[in-house]
Design a protein around this motif. Structure first.
Motif, short mmCIF file in Angstrom:
data_model
loop_
_atom_site.label_atom_id
_atom_site.label_comp_id
_atom_site.label_asym_id
_atom_site.label_seq_id
_atom_site.Cartn_x
_atom_site.Cartn_y
_atom_site.Cartn_z
N THR A 1 36.79 2.76 -52.05
CA THR A 1 36.02 2.03 -53.05
C THR A 1 36.29 0.55 -52.86
OG1 THR A 1 37.78 2.29 -54.69
CG2 THR A 1 35.99 3.89 -54.77
N ALA A 2 35.28 -0.24 -53.15
CA ALA A 2 35.41 -1.68 -53.00
C ALA A 2 36.16 -2.27 -54.19
CB ALA A 2 34.03 -2.32 -52.88
N LYS A 3 36.97 -3.28 -53.91
CA LYS A 3 37.69 -3.97 -54.98
C LYS A 3 36.69 -4.55 -56.00
CE LYS A 3 41.68 -6.92 -55.38
NZ LYS A 3 42.65 -7.70 -54.63
N ASP A 4 35.61 -5.11 -55.50
CA ASP A 4 34.51 -5.57 -56.34
C ASP A 4 33.47 -4.44 -56.28
OD1 ASP A 4 32.46 -6.89 -57.67
OD2 ASP A 4 31.97 -8.20 -55.96
N PRO A 5 33.40 -3.62 -57.32
CA PRO A 5 32.55 -2.41 -57.27
C PRO A 5 31.08 -2.72 -56.95
CG PRO A 5 33.91 -2.41 -59.24
CD PRO A 5 34.06 -3.77 -58.62
N TYR A 6 30.49 -1.81 -56.19
CA TYR A 6 29.05 -1.91 -55.91
C TYR A 6 28.29 -1.56 -57.18
CZ TYR A 6 29.79 -2.31 -50.91
OH TYR A 6 30.15 -2.76 -49.67
N PRO A 7 27.12 -2.18 -57.38
CA PRO A 7 26.30 -1.82 -58.54
C PRO A 7 25.90 -0.35 -58.48
CG PRO A 7 25.43 -3.77 -57.41
CD PRO A 7 26.51 -3.20 -56.54
N ALA A 8 25.63 0.25 -59.62
CA ALA A 8 25.24 1.66 -59.68
C ALA A 8 23.80 1.87 -59.22
CB ALA A 8 25.42 2.19 -61.09
N ASP A 9 22.95 0.90 -59.42
CA ASP A 9 21.53 1.02 -59.08
C ASP A 9 21.33 0.90 -57.57
OD1 ASP A 9 18.59 0.89 -59.94
OD2 ASP A 9 18.81 -0.95 -58.74
N TYR A 10 20.54 1.83 -57.01
CA TYR A 10 20.32 1.87 -55.56
C TYR A 10 19.81 0.53 -55.02
CZ TYR A 10 18.29 2.76 -51.01
OH TYR A 10 17.97 2.66 -49.69
N ASP A 11 18.78 -0.02 -55.66
CA ASP A 11 18.21 -1.28 -55.16
C ASP A 11 19.25 -2.40 -55.14
OD1 ASP A 11 15.69 -0.18 -54.69
OD2 ASP A 11 14.94 -0.72 -56.69
N ASP A 12 20.09 -2.44 -56.17
CA ASP A 12 21.11 -3.48 -56.25
C ASP A 12 22.21 -3.30 -55.21
OD1 ASP A 12 19.75 -4.74 -58.32
OD2 ASP A 12 20.91 -3.74 -59.89
N TYR A 13 22.67 -2.05 -55.02
CA TYR A 13 23.73 -1.90 -54.00
C TYR A 13 23.16 -2.02 -52.60
CZ TYR A 13 23.39 3.33 -53.30
OH TYR A 13 23.01 4.62 -53.01
N ALA A 14 21.88 -1.67 -52.42
CA ALA A 14 21.25 -1.87 -51.11
C ALA A 14 21.15 -3.37 -50.80
CB ALA A 14 19.88 -1.22 -51.08
N LYS A 15 20.80 -4.17 -51.79
CA LYS A 15 20.73 -5.63 -51.57
C LYS A 15 22.11 -6.17 -51.18
CE LYS A 15 17.08 -6.57 -54.86
NZ LYS A 15 16.79 -7.09 -56.20
N ARG A 16 23.12 -5.73 -51.89
CA ARG A 16 24.48 -6.20 -51.58
C ARG A 16 24.90 -5.74 -50.19
NH1 ARG A 16 30.12 -5.03 -54.81
NH2 ARG A 16 31.45 -5.29 -52.99
N GLY A 17 24.64 -4.48 -49.87
CA GLY A 17 25.00 -3.97 -48.55
C GLY A 17 24.30 -4.72 -47.43
N ASP A 18 23.04 -5.06 -47.63
CA ASP A 18 22.29 -5.80 -46.63
C ASP A 18 22.84 -7.22 -46.49
OD1 ASP A 18 20.25 -6.16 -44.69
OD2 ASP A 18 18.97 -7.11 -46.21
N TYR A 19 23.18 -7.83 -47.61
CA TYR A 19 23.76 -9.18 -47.58
C TYR A 19 25.09 -9.16 -46.80
CZ TYR A 19 25.55 -13.68 -49.14
OH TYR A 19 26.07 -14.95 -49.16
#
Length: 160
Positions: free
Chosen positions: A36-54
């Motif tokens: 798990t990431a120290k700074d948790p990924y957002p629960a919403d798919y679109d939001d965590y996908a944006k973060r992952g892409d960034y």
């Protein structure tokens, strides 16, 4: 194979990779650890996908929240992750930054709607190369528990 020296390390947000890891654990008896990431990924798919892409575009290796205890006792590391943009998420890179894989065998598995495991393998091999770790051919889990079991047997990770 002595599975008390095996560890399943997996990263999962939607639950698909968690399911795959649990299937491997049931068949092998290996210990298990969820990244798990120290700074948790957002629960919403679109939001965590944006973060992952960034993270991917900027080569950001997010910090891991917890430490893996007794890392040195494990010889076989089952490494599970969803495939994002034809490669492992950047938190997998962090794992290789934070831990030595010297003397270990890496058994990669992924979950993806359509991307084959072959797309992620060059990334895993490159990360493993710095520690001269052995990498076995990986597996894309699509819910087929029997198929996964056959792969584990083919790679001599289970008794026949």
């Amino acid at each position: 194979m002595n599975n008390n020296k095996s560890l399943i390390v997996y990263f999962s947000l939607s639950g698909n990779t968690k399911e795959a890891a649990q299937v491997i654990q049931k068949d092998t008896g290996a210990d298990i650890f969820r990244l798990t990431a120290k700074d948790p990924y957002p629960a919403d798919y679109d939001d965590y996908a944006k973060r992952g892409d960034y993270e991917r575009r900027h080569q950001i290796h997010p910090a891991i929240k917890n430490r893996i205890l007794d890392w040195d006792k494990y010889q076989v590391i089952y490494l599970g992750f969803p495939t994002w943009w034809q490669q492992p998420p950047m938190i997998i890179h962090t794992l290789f930054d934070d831990y030595s894989f010297a003397g270990k065998t890496i058994v990669p598995f992924t979950t993806s709607m359509s991307t084959p495991m072959a797309d992620s393998m060059p990334y895993i091999r490159k990360m493993a190369a710095k520690d001269h770790a052995q990498v076995v051919p990986g597996y894309r889990y699509d819910g087929d528990k029997q198929g996964m079991r056959k792969w584990l047997q083919r790679e001599h990770l289970l008794e026949k």
